[in-house]
Design an enzyme around this catalytic site. Structure first.
Site, PDB file in Angstrom:
ATOM      1  N   ARG A 241      29.709  28.279  54.373  1.00  0.00           N
ATOM      2  CA  ARG A 241      28.492  28.747  55.030  1.00  0.00           C
ATOM      3  C   ARG A 241      28.850  29.200  56.433  1.00  0.00           C
ATOM      4  NH1 ARG A 241      26.644  28.942  50.690  1.00  0.00           N
ATOM      5  NH2 ARG A 241      24.738  27.995  49.868  1.00  0.00           N
ATOM      6  N   GLU A 270      23.367  35.816  58.345  1.00  0.00           N
ATOM      7  CA  GLU A 270      23.404  36.836  57.289  1.00  0.00           C
ATOM      8  C   GLU A 270      22.055  37.524  57.159  1.00  0.00           C
ATOM      9  OE1 GLU A 270      24.811  34.952  53.704  1.00  0.00           O
ATOM     10  OE2 GLU A 270      26.583  34.173  54.717  1.00  0.00           O
ATOM     11  N   HIS A 288      29.064  37.792  51.120  1.00  0.00           N
ATOM     12  CA  HIS A 288      28.654  36.548  50.438  1.00  0.00           C
ATOM     13  C   HIS A 288      28.647  36.724  48.915  1.00  0.00           C
ATOM     14  CE1 HIS A 288      26.221  32.583  51.030  1.00  0.00           C
ATOM     15  NE2 HIS A 288      26.981  32.531  49.940  1.00  0.00           N
TER      16      HIS A 288
HETATM   17  C1  GLV Z   1      26.408  30.209  47.214  1.00  0.00           C
HETATM   18  O1  GLV Z   1      26.683  30.431  48.334  1.00  0.00           O
HETATM   19  C2  GLV Z   1      26.100  28.919  46.680  1.00  0.00           C
HETATM   20  O2  GLV Z   1      25.935  27.952  47.442  1.00  0.00           O
HETATM   21  O3  GLV Z   1      26.004  28.806  45.447  1.00  0.00           O
END
Ligand code: GLV
Length: 329
Positions: A241, A270, A288
């Site tokens: 993250r 983001e 992402h």
């Molecule tokens: C994606 O970022 C997730 O947490 O599945």
């Protein structure tokens, strides 16, 4: 039977599962290919029994109250659930579920792809070639750093960290890790990993890859102070993250040669990316896409849908992150 709202178009497997379950009396889906505006989200969830949400939605007290007291479950189609105020959900008796397991190997694949791409300057190489700048082979052109035989530091050693370690073993790497809890000796031996403190990890690793969840403890855990402890040849990779990293400080470290390169899939705000990061050519950037394969996203949608179906049937969902709610029923 219950009413279900899905906050974005998701892979068909999840929708079919809900439709065929026999327990969904009404299924509404936000079909636009964009983030649902907050006011529209709050209006859409009013009176539903279940919500299938994705990580762009903030599931907080206001969301839960807008849904109403009949809301039983919010199934987050992600393994991470830092977008959810779990305590607020638990206080209201709402079950929160996630999608662990199915995306482990896929996300580890992307982390390794970023390690390879950042170390070997692949994005920069491709831009160089496509721009027409390549005129002849050169012994000093686009020199990167090795991956094989180097030291990999994994910050976080859950399912995904371990999957990255298994890949690194095949590259003959020495593997260090930091984690809240240490693996037992047999697990460490099987993975070929050594437990160290954060300072040792930063000092000794050639590549540092983040695999911790975003929590109050990990928020902002990597900034200039950490990058300065790393080798100037170090490569930094983040597929967890964005807010674990102070993005402006990472951009400064990359710009000033404090570290060699970075491979990033996640960002602090983001989809905004710090402009100085965009300007850094020694950075491989992805939007992402850690779990973004057809198979894995299909499985994630199916798991999120199955969790909803289980709750609507009065059964325990497979992946409750606040199982204390179930105990209280
Ligand atoms: C994606 O970022 C997730 O947490 O599945």
């Amino acid at each position: 039977m219950g009413k279900v709202f899905v906050t974005r178009r998701i892979p068909e497997r999840g929708i079919e599962l809900l439709q065929r379950s026999g327990v969904v009396s009404e299924l509404r889906i936000y079909e636009e290919d964009r983030v649902i505006p907050r006011d529209e989200l709050l209006a859409s969830v009013a009176g539903v029994d279940a919500v299938l949400a994705i990580l762009t939605e903030r599931i907080d007290g206001a969301f839960l109250d807008a849904a109403g007291p009949q809301l039983k479950v919010v199934a987050n189609m992600a393994v991470g659930y830092d977008n959810v105020d779990v305590a607020a959900a638990t206080a209201r008796g709402v079950i929160i579920t996630n999608t662990p397991g199915v995306l482990t190997e896929t996300t580890a694949d992307l982390a390794f792809a970023l390690i390879l791409a950042a170390c070997r300057r692949l994005s920069e190489s491709e831009h160089y070639l496509r721009s027409g700048a390549w005129k002849f082979w050169s012994p000093t052109l686009l020199l990167g750093v090795d991956i094989h035989g180097q030291t990999l530091g994994l910050f976080g050693m859950g399912r995904i960290g371990q999957a990255v370690a298994r890949r690194a073993k095949g590259f003959g790497m020495r593997i260090l890790y930091c984690n809240r809890t240490r693996l037992d000796a047999a697990e460490e031996q099987a993975l070929g990993v050594n437990y160290v403190d954060k300072a040792t990890l930063l000092r000794e690793s050639d590549i540092v890859s983040l695999h911790c969840p975003l929590t109050p403890e990990t928020r902002g855990a990597f900034g200039l102070a950490e990058f300065r402890q790393m080798k100037p040849t170090a490569v930094f990779v983040n597929t967890t993250r964005g807010p674990v990293v102070k993005e402006a400080e990472l951009a400064a470290a990359l710009r000033d040669g404090v570290i060699f390169a970075a491979g990033l899939d996640v960002y602090e705000n983001e989809p905004q990316i710090h402009p100085e990061l965009l300007a850094c050519t020694n950075t491989v950037l992805a939007p992402h896409i850690g779990s973004a394969t057809q198979d894995t996203r299909g499985k994630m949608a199916a798991i999120a849908a199955s969790n909803i179906v289980a709750v609507l049937k009065g059964e325990a969902p497979l992946n409750a992150v606040n199982p204390d709610v179930l105990a209280g029923r």
